[in-house]
Scaffold this motif. Structure first.
Motif, PDB file in Angstrom:
ATOM      1  N   PRO A 262       0.885  -0.969  -0.044  1.00  0.00           N
ATOM      2  CA  PRO A 262       0.129  -0.320   0.195  1.00  0.00           C
ATOM      3  C   PRO A 262       0.734   0.918   0.077  1.00  0.00           C
ATOM      4  O   PRO A 262       0.416   2.432   0.658  1.00  0.00           O
ATOM      5  N   PHE A 263       2.234   1.700  -0.865  1.00  0.00           N
ATOM      6  CA  PHE A 263       3.050   2.403  -0.506  1.00  0.00           C
ATOM      7  C   PHE A 263       3.650   2.357  -1.471  1.00  0.00           C
ATOM      8  O   PHE A 263       3.665   1.554  -2.664  1.00  0.00           O
ATOM      9  N   ALA A 264       4.481   3.618  -2.184  1.00  0.00           N
ATOM     10  CA  ALA A 264       5.170   3.801  -3.134  1.00  0.00           C
ATOM     11  C   ALA A 264       6.439   2.569  -3.275  1.00  0.00           C
ATOM     12  O   ALA A 264       6.634   1.861  -2.631  1.00  0.00           O
TER      13      ALA A 264
ATOM     14  N   GLY B 204       9.769   0.411  -2.971  1.00  0.00           N
ATOM     15  CA  GLY B 204      11.434   1.335  -2.820  1.00  0.00           C
ATOM     16  C   GLY B 204      11.285   2.054  -1.471  1.00  0.00           C
ATOM     17  O   GLY B 204      12.406   2.006  -0.813  1.00  0.00           O
ATOM     18  N   GLY B 205      10.107   2.047  -0.540  1.00  0.00           N
ATOM     19  CA  GLY B 205       9.894   1.806   0.792  1.00  0.00           C
ATOM     20  C   GLY B 205      10.218   0.575   1.738  1.00  0.00           C
ATOM     21  O   GLY B 205      10.432  -0.623   1.027  1.00  0.00           O
ATOM     22  N   PRO B 206      10.478   0.705   3.206  1.00  0.00           N
ATOM     23  CA  PRO B 206      10.281  -0.413   3.890  1.00  0.00           C
ATOM     24  C   PRO B 206       9.590  -1.620   3.878  1.00  0.00           C
ATOM     25  O   PRO B 206       9.493  -3.309   3.131  1.00  0.00           O
ATOM     26  N   THR B 207       8.145  -1.161   3.249  1.00  0.00           N
ATOM     27  CA  THR B 207       7.106  -2.008   3.091  1.00  0.00           C
ATOM     28  C   THR B 207       7.195  -2.658   1.675  1.00  0.00           C
ATOM     29  O   THR B 207       7.059  -3.978   1.425  1.00  0.00           O
ATOM     30  N   ASP B 208       7.602  -2.283   0.863  1.00  0.00           N
ATOM     31  CA  ASP B 208       7.946  -2.050  -0.697  1.00  0.00           C
ATOM     32  C   ASP B 208       9.550  -4.029  -0.716  1.00  0.00           C
ATOM     33  O   ASP B 208       9.432  -4.525  -1.525  1.00  0.00           O
TER      34      ASP B 208
ATOM     35  N   GLY C 129       0.609  -5.546   4.810  1.00  0.00           N
ATOM     36  CA  GLY C 129       0.478  -4.374   5.799  1.00  0.00           C
ATOM     37  C   GLY C 129       1.521  -4.239   7.037  1.00  0.00           C
ATOM     38  O   GLY C 129       2.274  -4.134   6.994  1.00  0.00           O
ATOM     39  N   HIS C 130       1.223  -2.867   8.117  1.00  0.00           N
ATOM     40  CA  HIS C 130       1.833  -2.908   9.119  1.00  0.00           C
ATOM     41  C   HIS C 130       1.341  -2.252   9.876  1.00  0.00           C
ATOM     42  O   HIS C 130       0.475  -2.067   9.823  1.00  0.00           O
ATOM     43  N   LEU C 131       2.449  -1.966  10.943  1.00  0.00           N
ATOM     44  CA  LEU C 131       1.617  -1.121  12.236  1.00  0.00           C
ATOM     45  C   LEU C 131       0.768  -0.052  11.965  1.00  0.00           C
ATOM     46  O   LEU C 131      -0.302   0.132  12.829  1.00  0.00           O
TER      47      LEU C 131
ATOM     48  N   HIS D  32       6.554  12.501   5.779  1.00  0.00           N
ATOM     49  CA  HIS D  32       5.513  11.598   6.493  1.00  0.00           C
ATOM     50  C   HIS D  32       4.994  10.993   5.283  1.00  0.00           C
ATOM     51  O   HIS D  32       5.087  11.224   4.178  1.00  0.00           O
ATOM     52  N   ALA D  33       4.726   9.276   5.365  1.00  0.00           N
ATOM     53  CA  ALA D  33       3.962   8.334   4.231  1.00  0.00           C
ATOM     54  C   ALA D  33       2.380   8.688   4.505  1.00  0.00           C
ATOM     55  O   ALA D  33       1.504   7.835   3.671  1.00  0.00           O
ATOM     56  N   GLY D  34       1.892   9.509   4.806  1.00  0.00           N
ATOM     57  CA  GLY D  34       0.096   9.897   5.136  1.00  0.00           C
ATOM     58  C   GLY D  34      -0.797   9.299   5.983  1.00  0.00           C
ATOM     59  O   GLY D  34       0.682   8.712   7.470  1.00  0.00           O
TER      60      GLY D  34
ATOM     61  N   GLY E 270      -2.127   8.322  10.074  1.00  0.00           N
ATOM     62  CA  GLY E 270      -2.121   6.553  10.021  1.00  0.00           C
ATOM     63  C   GLY E 270      -0.857   5.685   9.275  1.00  0.00           C
ATOM     64  O   GLY E 270      -0.761   4.622  10.099  1.00  0.00           O
ATOM     65  N   SER E 271       0.181   6.115   8.410  1.00  0.00           N
ATOM     66  CA  SER E 271       1.318   5.349   8.085  1.00  0.00           C
ATOM     67  C   SER E 271       1.835   5.227   9.195  1.00  0.00           C
ATOM     68  O   SER E 271       2.031   6.443  10.505  1.00  0.00           O
ATOM     69  N   VAL E 272       3.719   4.195   9.222  1.00  0.00           N
ATOM     70  CA  VAL E 272       4.298   4.402  10.451  1.00  0.00           C
ATOM     71  C   VAL E 272       4.913   4.985  11.033  1.00  0.00           C
ATOM     72  O   VAL E 272       5.189   5.667  11.914  1.00  0.00           O
ATOM     73  N   SER E 273       5.454   6.344   9.535  1.00  0.00           N
ATOM     74  CA  SER E 273       6.352   7.642   9.900  1.00  0.00           C
ATOM     75  C   SER E 273       5.383   8.221  10.394  1.00  0.00           C
ATOM     76  O   SER E 273       6.296   9.667  11.424  1.00  0.00           O
ATOM     77  N   TRP E 274       4.483   8.666  10.148  1.00  0.00           N
ATOM     78  CA  TRP E 274       3.403   9.608  10.940  1.00  0.00           C
ATOM     79  C   TRP E 274       3.035   9.629  11.861  1.00  0.00           C
ATOM     80  O   TRP E 274       3.090  10.225  13.471  1.00  0.00           O
TER      81      TRP E 274
ATOM     82  N   ARG F  69       4.551   9.019  -0.810  1.00  0.00           N
ATOM     83  CA  ARG F  69       2.909   8.113  -1.651  1.00  0.00           C
ATOM     84  C   ARG F  69       3.963   7.246  -0.615  1.00  0.00           C
ATOM     85  O   ARG F  69       3.393   5.333  -0.876  1.00  0.00           O
ATOM     86  N   GLY F  70       5.109   7.410   0.224  1.00  0.00           N
ATOM     87  CA  GLY F  70       4.953   5.913   0.937  1.00  0.00           C
ATOM     88  C   GLY F  70       6.728   6.663   1.212  1.00  0.00           C
ATOM     89  O   GLY F  70       7.091   7.916   1.052  1.00  0.00           O
ATOM     90  N   THR F  71       7.193   5.764   2.374  1.00  0.00           N
ATOM     91  CA  THR F  71       8.710   6.695   2.469  1.00  0.00           C
ATOM     92  C   THR F  71       9.912   6.310   1.444  1.00  0.00           C
ATOM     93  O   THR F  71      11.145   6.932   2.039  1.00  0.00           O
ATOM     94  N   GLY F  72       9.535   5.405   0.827  1.00  0.00           N
ATOM     95  CA  GLY F  72      10.873   5.682   0.039  1.00  0.00           C
ATOM     96  C   GLY F  72      11.012   6.971  -1.392  1.00  0.00           C
ATOM     97  O   GLY F  72      12.184   7.636  -0.900  1.00  0.00           O
ATOM     98  N   PRO F  73       9.823   7.921  -1.716  1.00  0.00           N
ATOM     99  CA  PRO F  73       9.832   8.748  -2.158  1.00  0.00           C
ATOM    100  C   PRO F  73      10.701  10.222  -1.033  1.00  0.00           C
ATOM    101  O   PRO F  73      11.544  10.722  -1.637  1.00  0.00           O
TER     102      PRO F  73
ATOM    103  N   CYS G 289      11.017  10.027  10.776  1.00  0.00           N
ATOM    104  CA  CYS G 289      10.855   9.179  11.829  1.00  0.00           C
ATOM    105  C   CYS G 289      10.717   7.803  10.722  1.00  0.00           C
ATOM    106  O   CYS G 289       9.013   7.783  10.313  1.00  0.00           O
ATOM    107  N   ASP G 290      11.278   6.463  10.063  1.00  0.00           N
ATOM    108  CA  ASP G 290      11.013   5.401   9.310  1.00  0.00           C
ATOM    109  C   ASP G 290      11.641   4.236  10.110  1.00  0.00           C
ATOM    110  O   ASP G 290      12.614   4.071  11.160  1.00  0.00           O
ATOM    111  N   GLN G 291      10.715   3.388   9.332  1.00  0.00           N
ATOM    112  CA  GLN G 291      11.378   2.171   9.326  1.00  0.00           C
ATOM    113  C   GLN G 291      12.849   1.162   8.578  1.00  0.00           C
ATOM    114  O   GLN G 291      12.803   1.925   7.782  1.00  0.00           O
ATOM    115  N   ILE G 292      13.669   1.164   9.446  1.00  0.00           N
ATOM    116  CA  ILE G 292      14.307   0.944   9.115  1.00  0.00           C
ATOM    117  C   ILE G 292      15.717   0.619   7.866  1.00  0.00           C
ATOM    118  O   ILE G 292      16.446   0.335   7.178  1.00  0.00           O
TER     119      ILE G 292
HETATM  120  N1  ASP Z   1       7.795   3.106   5.977  1.00  0.00           N
HETATM  121  C1  ASP Z   1       6.816   4.196   5.191  1.00  0.00           C
HETATM  122  C2  ASP Z   1       5.501   4.375   6.645  1.00  0.00           C
HETATM  123  O1  ASP Z   1       5.631   5.613   6.751  1.00  0.00           O
HETATM  124  C3  ASP Z   1       5.451   3.006   4.192  1.00  0.00           C
HETATM  125  C4  ASP Z   1       6.289   2.821   2.923  1.00  0.00           C
HETATM  126  O2  ASP Z   1       6.852   3.078   2.275  1.00  0.00           O
HETATM  127  O3  ASP Z   1       6.893   1.109   3.464  1.00  0.00           O
HETATM  128  O4  ASP Z   1       4.433   3.885   7.025  1.00  0.00           O
END
Ligand code: ASP
Length: 323
Positions: A35-37, A39-43, A91-93, A156-158, A160-164, A185-189, A203-206
């Motif tokens: 559900p994100f762009a 290059g980010g952690p979820t992807d 998905g994620h947290l 942040h990625a919107g 409710g996202s992890v970064s937000w 649209r994700g923390t990759g961009p 703040c982002d996932q490692i």
């Molecule tokens: N890590 C991102 C987040 O803030 C989402 C992502 O691009 O994986 O939720």
């Protein structure tokens, strides 16, 4: 008369084909919505784990990036798809535990209305900044943000996202709820813009930031875990860096719509476990700083309990958080 016999034969073969489909899961590619762009952690986690799961399933797991609304657009798409095992999501947290408190009109119920498969990776949270930001450690960063909050741009990625979510907790603890925020649209961009210095921090996932931190293209103030990450041994914990009250662990996990056939659930759980037991897959995840989930958390019940536990934890802080 002939027509009737043919009709019966056709109906019979269709019925048999139906049985074969049910027994032969999966007999076509499985779509995993990210559900994100890209290059980010979820992807990244979806592609690493999905790679190995495809081998076990004998069918390709096809990643589809459906970004928007802090990940809830893509997860809604997956959770409202036919529950046949051919549409699942990473998905994620945020999308599973923070979304209920963030979106009152959420179209899926992560607590009781989805089919958890299992946790795919634990992801420590880092506070990262552009490399030429004046502050060089967490204490001076915190002091600067408190003194001049309007000078800082947060990515942040919107909602409710992890970064937000994780930066919202941080800002709540620092007493600076309002900063300029830019939604991606994700923390990759977002990471690309952090590297080029267009935004100040996030703040982002490692898993997506570890390489950049090691390369020195961005800097990390702290990891919000009890212990340092073996992937980034030089980055202090928030306790070591002087902010012990800021601790939060994130994760990514797989789920599908409620009502999936048991055979599909079992096969996906088995494929996930085989992926996480595979040495090469484990190494790819560990090198990026992910934490390999325990056997208990790689099950539908274990993962369902994690979702509920973290939703209960986040609910009070997020319900009234400034948007
Ligand atoms: N890590 C991102 C987040 O803030 C989402 C992502 O691009 O994986 O939720």
């Amino acid at each position: 008369m002939k027509k009737t016999v043919f009709g019966i034969a056709a109906a019979l073969s269709l019925a048999l084909a139906g049985t074969a489909v049910a027994q032969g899961y999966p007999n076509k590619p499985v779509t995993m919505i990210v559900p994100f762009a890209a290059g980010g952690p979820t992807d990244i986690i979806a592609r690493i784990v999905g790679d190995h799961m495809s081998k076990t399933l004998g069918q390709q797991i096809v990643i589809e990036n459906v970004a928007g609304a802090g990940g809830t657009t893509g997860i809604t798409r997956a959770m409202t798809a036919a529950p046949d095992g051919y549409t699942i999501a990473m998905g994620h947290l945020g999308t599973f535990s923070a979304a209920p408190a963030t979106y009152p009109g959420l179209k899926y119920d992560p607590l009781n209305g989805i089919q958890p498969i299992g946790l795919a990776g634990g992801t420590p949270i880092l506070i990262v900044a552009r490399k030429n930001l004046e502050a060089n450690d967490l204490k001076s960063f915190v002091a600067a943000i408190k003194a001049t909050p309007d000078k800082f741009n947060e990515a942040h990625a919107g909602l409710g996202s992890v970064s937000w979510t994780t930066c919202t907790l941080l800002k709540g603890q620092l007493g600076v709820p309002k900063l300029n925020a830019v939604a991606y649209r994700g923390t990759g961009p977002a990471l690309n813009d952090l590297v080029s210095g267009q935004i100040d921090f996030m703040c982002d996932q490692i898993v997506s930031v570890a390489e950049q931190i090691k390369a020195g293209t961005i800097k990390a103030f702290a990891v919000a875990s009890v212990q340092r990450s073996p992937a980034l041994p030089d980055v202090p914990t928030t306790t070591e860096a002087g902010l012990p009250e800021y601790q939060i662990e994130a994760w990514n996990g797989i789920a599908g719509p409620k009502g999936m056939p048991k055979e599909a659930v079992d096969k996906l759980v088995d494929a996930l476990n085989k992926a996480l037991n595979d040495e090469a897959t484990k190494k790819r995840l560990l090198d990026l700083g992910a934490v390999i989930p325990t056997a208990a958390d790689r099950t539908p019940d274990g993962f369902g309990a994690v979702i509920k536990r973290d939703a209960a934890k986040l609910d009070p802080a997020l319900k009234n958080a400034p948007r």
